[in-house]
Design a protein around this motif. Structure first.
Motif, PDB file in Angstrom:
ATOM      1  N   SER A  47       0.601  -1.479  -0.118  1.00  0.00           N
ATOM      2  CA  SER A  47       0.142  -0.230   0.284  1.00  0.00           C
ATOM      3  C   SER A  47       0.515   1.243   0.211  1.00  0.00           C
ATOM      4  O   SER A  47       2.192   1.507   0.853  1.00  0.00           O
ATOM      5  CB  SER A  47      -0.967  -0.270   1.180  1.00  0.00           C
ATOM      6  N   ILE A  48       0.687   2.655  -0.995  1.00  0.00           N
ATOM      7  CA  ILE A  48       1.422   3.517  -0.553  1.00  0.00           C
ATOM      8  C   ILE A  48       0.601   4.307  -0.685  1.00  0.00           C
ATOM      9  O   ILE A  48      -0.264   4.608  -1.705  1.00  0.00           O
ATOM     10  CB  ILE A  48       2.082   3.193  -2.833  1.00  0.00           C
ATOM     11  N   GLY A  49       1.139   5.572  -0.121  1.00  0.00           N
ATOM     12  CA  GLY A  49       0.912   6.998  -0.090  1.00  0.00           C
ATOM     13  C   GLY A  49       1.731   7.819  -0.218  1.00  0.00           C
ATOM     14  O   GLY A  49       2.552   7.736  -0.561  1.00  0.00           O
ATOM     15  N   CYS A  50       0.779   8.884  -0.965  1.00  0.00           N
ATOM     16  CA  CYS A  50       2.263   9.760  -1.957  1.00  0.00           C
ATOM     17  C   CYS A  50       1.354  11.369  -1.100  1.00  0.00           C
ATOM     18  O   CYS A  50       0.192  11.456  -0.696  1.00  0.00           O
ATOM     19  CB  CYS A  50       1.650  10.016  -3.540  1.00  0.00           C
ATOM     20  N   ALA A  51       1.813  12.288  -1.507  1.00  0.00           N
ATOM     21  CA  ALA A  51       1.970  13.411  -1.161  1.00  0.00           C
ATOM     22  C   ALA A  51       2.624  14.426  -1.718  1.00  0.00           C
ATOM     23  O   ALA A  51       4.246  13.776  -1.649  1.00  0.00           O
ATOM     24  CB  ALA A  51       2.423  13.456   0.377  1.00  0.00           C
ATOM     25  N   THR A  52       2.527  15.723  -2.261  1.00  0.00           N
ATOM     26  CA  THR A  52       3.316  16.389  -2.834  1.00  0.00           C
ATOM     27  C   THR A  52       2.834  17.741  -2.169  1.00  0.00           C
ATOM     28  O   THR A  52       1.306  18.313  -1.895  1.00  0.00           O
ATOM     29  CB  THR A  52       2.766  16.247  -4.632  1.00  0.00           C
ATOM     30  N   CYS A  53       3.865  18.361  -2.350  1.00  0.00           N
ATOM     31  CA  CYS A  53       3.740  19.776  -1.538  1.00  0.00           C
ATOM     32  C   CYS A  53       4.588  20.948  -2.219  1.00  0.00           C
ATOM     33  O   CYS A  53       5.976  20.387  -2.816  1.00  0.00           O
ATOM     34  CB  CYS A  53       3.332  20.144  -0.159  1.00  0.00           C
ATOM     35  N   ILE A  54       4.751  22.160  -2.310  1.00  0.00           N
ATOM     36  CA  ILE A  54       5.636  23.349  -2.387  1.00  0.00           C
ATOM     37  C   ILE A  54       5.653  23.846  -1.251  1.00  0.00           C
ATOM     38  O   ILE A  54       5.008  24.723  -0.550  1.00  0.00           O
ATOM     39  CB  ILE A  54       5.514  24.441  -3.215  1.00  0.00           C
ATOM     40  N   PRO A  55       6.589  23.833  -0.680  1.00  0.00           N
ATOM     41  CA  PRO A  55       6.961  23.773   0.899  1.00  0.00           C
ATOM     42  C   PRO A  55       7.047  25.720   1.337  1.00  0.00           C
ATOM     43  O   PRO A  55       7.643  26.728   0.738  1.00  0.00           O
ATOM     44  CB  PRO A  55       8.802  23.366   1.612  1.00  0.00           C
ATOM     45  N   ALA A  56       6.528  25.905   2.044  1.00  0.00           N
ATOM     46  CA  ALA A  56       5.897  27.308   2.955  1.00  0.00           C
ATOM     47  C   ALA A  56       7.229  27.829   3.777  1.00  0.00           C
ATOM     48  O   ALA A  56       7.428  26.942   4.449  1.00  0.00           O
ATOM     49  CB  ALA A  56       4.585  27.075   3.550  1.00  0.00           C
ATOM     50  N   ASP A  57       7.315  28.647   3.809  1.00  0.00           N
ATOM     51  CA  ASP A  57       8.615  29.328   4.949  1.00  0.00           C
ATOM     52  C   ASP A  57       7.773  29.138   6.079  1.00  0.00           C
ATOM     53  O   ASP A  57       6.854  29.613   6.481  1.00  0.00           O
ATOM     54  CB  ASP A  57       8.432  30.955   5.050  1.00  0.00           C
ATOM     55  N   GLY A  58       8.830  28.457   6.814  1.00  0.00           N
ATOM     56  CA  GLY A  58       8.239  28.300   8.039  1.00  0.00           C
ATOM     57  C   GLY A  58       7.833  26.526   8.412  1.00  0.00           C
ATOM     58  O   GLY A  58       8.642  26.291   9.615  1.00  0.00           O
ATOM     59  N   ALA A  59       7.534  26.708   7.524  1.00  0.00           N
ATOM     60  CA  ALA A  59       6.750  24.967   7.690  1.00  0.00           C
ATOM     61  C   ALA A  59       7.732  23.296   7.701  1.00  0.00           C
ATOM     62  O   ALA A  59       9.208  24.026   7.054  1.00  0.00           O
ATOM     63  CB  ALA A  59       6.088  24.502   6.078  1.00  0.00           C
ATOM     64  N   PRO A  60       7.696  22.949   8.571  1.00  0.00           N
ATOM     65  CA  PRO A  60       8.889  21.709   9.112  1.00  0.00           C
ATOM     66  C   PRO A  60       8.471  20.973   7.223  1.00  0.00           C
ATOM     67  O   PRO A  60       7.704  20.133   6.994  1.00  0.00           O
ATOM     68  CB  PRO A  60       8.527  21.591  10.195  1.00  0.00           C
ATOM     69  N   ALA A  61       9.656  20.463   7.591  1.00  0.00           N
ATOM     70  CA  ALA A  61      10.018  19.157   6.232  1.00  0.00           C
ATOM     71  C   ALA A  61       9.100  17.963   6.282  1.00  0.00           C
ATOM     72  O   ALA A  61       8.721  17.136   5.958  1.00  0.00           O
ATOM     73  CB  ALA A  61      11.215  19.320   5.920  1.00  0.00           C
ATOM     74  N   SER A  62       9.437  17.760   8.321  1.00  0.00           N
ATOM     75  CA  SER A  62       7.765  16.124   8.216  1.00  0.00           C
ATOM     76  C   SER A  62       6.383  16.620   8.168  1.00  0.00           C
ATOM     77  O   SER A  62       6.213  15.616   7.834  1.00  0.00           O
ATOM     78  CB  SER A  62       8.424  16.135   9.775  1.00  0.00           C
ATOM     79  N   ASP A  63       6.050  17.876   7.813  1.00  0.00           N
ATOM     80  CA  ASP A  63       4.686  17.885   6.894  1.00  0.00           C
ATOM     81  C   ASP A  63       5.079  17.015   5.521  1.00  0.00           C
ATOM     82  O   ASP A  63       3.570  16.326   5.609  1.00  0.00           O
ATOM     83  CB  ASP A  63       4.282  18.823   7.308  1.00  0.00           C
TER      84      ASP A  63
END
Length: 524
Positions: free
Chosen positions: A472-488
């Protein structure tokens, strides 16, 4: 001023420390450089030593040449001075023989007028006035052998034939008045009042005079020194060989060089004994004589050869040791580098699957997160979990579980091929994939490929049975925002993984699109 001086010293120390650290790091990263550098240094040392030895050889030969020139100069000066004295005596004899008043004197008085003290020198064989028929008309000693004639001698004939000869040096001859003693004659022409030939004035010089000059010269055991006439007639030689005196060496290659020049130095092999010598020669001014000193080249270079052998052996020994130490250091640094590389690889690699481990994933995620935030590019992550893995282990054993983990890792690695992507084992049966510059749709495509690839795999047991494996696979994509942690990003992918499991497993769920994509094989 003192503060500025202290600051400059500190800056220099920092600069030297940085330079030293840079060199140390470079050598540590390129261990074979130490061996090559050591070899080059040893070669340079050997080259400098060879150059020094060559310069030493040239100096030894130059010193021998200068010494020979000095010896030749001494011989030449002695000959020139004595010939000048003898010539003055000859001229006095000629003047007396031409004077009617002197000729009219009683024999004893006439003899004392004709012959001065110079004619009594140690190596003079006699002083004579010879008449036009070759007879002795006056002699230094009182006894005159009237039966002896000299009209056939070269020194008589040359003056008889020409009035312009001047001072003449004869070839060596055996004296007819002194029991055959070998001598040469110095002669001048005597003319009568009408200018006609009236005889000669003769000084006989014993060959021992020339030999005495040479006996004082030390040229070594293989060296040679000699006096020769300009037509090649040998007058004296050291080492002395009586049979050679008076012979001609005109055809010798060594003499032919002397015949062409007034002075010089050259190296040649003697045609007499085959010894290689350095010949230094000079013509004696005012005479047809050539003085030459010829030390053996081997004897001249013998001290240099002795020093060169010792120096060369030491240089070769130390150079070889230096090279061996350099390469030993290079191999030690190489082995250390390999060990460090292996440790780094072990520290960054999961030992079972060969994938990157959690530590590498965290470091790379932080790096790619900052880069994506700086470039405003999208960053995607996949969380992959093997379905029912605990049950799989309980049912088939941990060995089969390890085989399943390896098969899944190989499937993921075969699908994710970009060099910028990262595949890591997150822990247990979970895997993570980091996809820089990848959109949500792109990450979902990759996830589907992985799911299909794993589904097509089967784990082979020891009894020959195959066991299907799914993920089973979970996917997540984002453009990092200022101040947001990478663990998100990983947290979002993890939540989608749980959504895929809750939806029935063997499926892909995306953080931007929760629609399920399910493929069931015939056994589902």
């Amino acid at each position: 001023m003192a503060h500025q001086t202290l600051s400059r010293r500190r800056r220099w120390r920092r600069l030297l420390r940085r330079s030293r650290d840079s060199v140390t790091r470079y050598v540590g990263n390129h261990p074979l450089v130490a061996g090559m550098a050591g070899t080059l240094i040893a070669a340079a040392m050997a080259g400098l030593t060879l150059l020094t030895l060559q310069l030493g050889r040239a100096d030894a030969l130059d010193h021998a040449r200068q010494t020979s020139q000095n010896l030749v100069s001494i011989i030449s000066s002695d000959l020139e001075r004595n010939v000048e004295i003898y010539d003055l005596s000859l001229q006095s004899m000629v003047d007396g023989a031409r004077d009617p008043v002197v000729n009219a004197l009683p024999p004893d008085l006439r003899r004392s007028v004709l012959f001065d003290r110079a004619t009594t020198a140690a190596y003079l064989g006699g002083a004579y006035v010879i008449g036009p028929a070759g007879e002795v008309t006056a002699a230094q000693d009182a006894a005159i052998n009237a039966a002896v004639r000299f009209a056939d001698r070269d020194y008589f004939l040359v003056h008889q034939r020409s009035p312009t000869v001047g001072l003449y040096f004869s070839h060596p001859f055996h004296s007819r008045l002194r029991d055959g003693k070998l001598s040469i004659g110095l002669t001048r022409r005597v003319d009568n009042a009408k200018g006609e030939f009236a005889g000669i004035a003769l000084l006989a010089i014993r060959i021992e005079y020339f030999q005495r000059l040479l006996d004082r010269i030390d040229t070594g055991q293989l060296g040679s020194v000699f006096i020769v006439m300009d037509d090649g007639t040998l007058l004296a030689r050291k080492p002395f060989l009586g049979r050679d005196i008076g012979t001609s060496i005109a055809k010798s290659p060594t003499f032919q060089v002397m015949a062409e020049r007034n002075a010089g130095t050259y190296v040649a092999v003697s045609s007499v004994d085959g010894v290689r010598r350095m010949y230094t020669f000079a013509r004696v001014p005012g005479t047809p004589l050539i003085a030459s000193v010829a030390p053996s080249v081997d004897e001249v270079l013998a001290p240099w050869w002795h020093r060169s052998r010792i120096t060369g052996l030491l240089t070769l020994t130390f150079g070889a040791v230096f090279v061996m130490v350099s390469w030993a250091l290079a191999f030690a640094l190489r082995d250390r580098q390999r060990a460090q590389t292996a440790l780094v690889r072990l520290a960054a690699t999961d030992p079972l699957t060969g994938l990157s481990n959690r530590r590498v994933l965290d470091s790379r995620l932080d790096e790619e997160w900052r880069r994506a935030r700086r470039t405003r590019q999208s960053l995607s992550a996949l969380f992959i979990d093997i379905d029912h893995f605990k049950h799989f282990n309980d049912a088939y054993g941990h060995a089969s579980g390890d085989e399943a983990l390896i098969a899944v890792a190989e499937s993921i690695s075969a699908t994710v091929r970009r060099s910028v992507d990262l595949v890591a084992r997150y822990g247990g049966e979970e895997f993570a994939v980091l996809l820089p510059d990848t959109s949500a749709e792109g990450s979902r495509v990759v996830a589907e490929k992985i799911r299909r690839k794993v589904q097509a795999q089967s784990v082979l047991q020891s009894d020959g049975k195959t066991i299907p494996v799914t993920v089973s696979i979970g996917c997540a994509t984002c453009i990092p925002a200022d101040g947001a942690p990478a663990s998100d990003l990983l947290g979002a992918a993890d939540r989608q993984l749980y959504a895929a499991k809750a939806g029935g497993r063997n499926r892909v769920c995306s953080a931007l699109q929760t629609a399920q994509s399910v493929e069931q094989d015939s056994s589902s």
